[in-house]
Motif scaffolding. Structure first.
Motif, short mmCIF file in Angstrom:
data_model
loop_
_atom_site.label_atom_id
_atom_site.label_comp_id
_atom_site.label_asym_id
_atom_site.label_seq_id
_atom_site.Cartn_x
_atom_site.Cartn_y
_atom_site.Cartn_z
N MET A 1 0.82 -1.21 0.00
CA MET A 1 0.00 0.00 0.00
C MET A 1 0.86 1.26 0.00
O MET A 1 0.50 2.25 -0.65
N ARG A 2 1.97 1.26 0.70
CA ARG A 2 2.85 2.43 0.67
C ARG A 2 3.37 2.67 -0.73
O ARG A 2 3.43 3.79 -1.20
N PRO B 1 3.40 8.16 5.89
CA PRO B 1 3.84 7.57 7.17
C PRO B 1 2.83 7.69 8.31
O PRO B 1 2.94 7.00 9.31
N GLU B 2 1.84 8.56 8.16
CA GLU B 2 0.83 8.74 9.21
C GLU B 2 -0.16 7.57 9.27
O GLU B 2 -0.84 7.38 10.28
N PHE B 3 -0.27 6.80 8.20
CA PHE B 3 -1.22 5.69 8.18
C PHE B 3 -0.77 4.57 9.09
O PHE B 3 0.39 4.19 9.11
N THR B 4 -1.73 4.00 9.84
CA THR B 4 -1.45 2.82 10.64
C THR B 4 -1.56 1.59 9.75
O THR B 4 -2.13 1.65 8.65
N VAL B 5 -1.05 0.47 10.23
CA VAL B 5 -1.17 -0.78 9.48
C VAL B 5 -2.64 -1.10 9.25
O VAL B 5 -3.04 -1.48 8.14
N GLY B 6 -3.47 -0.94 10.26
CA GLY B 6 -4.90 -1.23 10.13
C GLY B 6 -5.58 -0.39 9.07
O GLY B 6 -6.43 -0.88 8.32
N GLN B 7 -5.21 0.88 9.01
CA GLN B 7 -5.79 1.76 7.98
C GLN B 7 -5.36 1.31 6.58
O GLN B 7 -6.17 1.26 5.67
#
Length: 145
Positions: free
Chosen positions: A78-79, A95-101
């Motif tokens: 996804m990154r 980088p602000e996204f969590t793994v869950g998001q």
């Protein structure tokens, strides 16, 4: 699922050998070991119960290990995808996204992803189900653990 499209309602993965064979057998073994311990206490019954619990925990741990590795791969995927799809001003926020998001957003198609990514970050949405329900153009993910 080959004949129908994937969506929020049917995307959960069930692996019958694990969910309907291995887990029930290990659970039955724990229950039987408890029964034997209560009705015929012995060191053998204690060891049997401990082993039964260990086997059940091993099965759950193996599943969690596989899902954790899958989430790490999805995070990387996804990154990379976001670097290609998001507008420049939103790329700095990856980088602000969590793994869950990220795991939840993987179902959005490329056209829908920038808007959803912006919404998830701005509204601080973290619940996986909530994020998945926002996806309108579902992109199937059939290669999962």
């Amino acid at each position: 699922m080959a004949n129908e499209s994937q969506n929020f309602e049917n995307h959960a993965k069930v692996f019958p050998p694990f969910h309907f064979v291995v887990l029930p057998i290990f659970l039955l073994n724990v229950l039987w070991s408890i029964y034997r311990l209560v009705h015929a206490f012995s060191m053998e019954a204690v060891v049997s119960l401990l082993l039964a619990i260990a086997f059940l925990l091993l099965a759950f741990s193996a599943r969690i290990f596989a899902l954790t590795v899958q989430d790490r791969v999805i995070r990387l995927e996804m990154r990379l995808r976001m670097m290609q799809v998001l507008p420049v001003e939103l790329r700095a926020r990856i980088p602000e996204f969590t793994v869950g998001q990220l795991v939840s957003l993987r179902f959005a198609d490329d056209a829908e992803l920038p808007g959803l990514a912006h919404k998830v970050l701005d509204e601080k949405l973290t619940d996986r189900k909530t994020i998945k329900k926002l996806v309108r153009n579902w992109q199937a993910d059939l290669l999962r653990a």
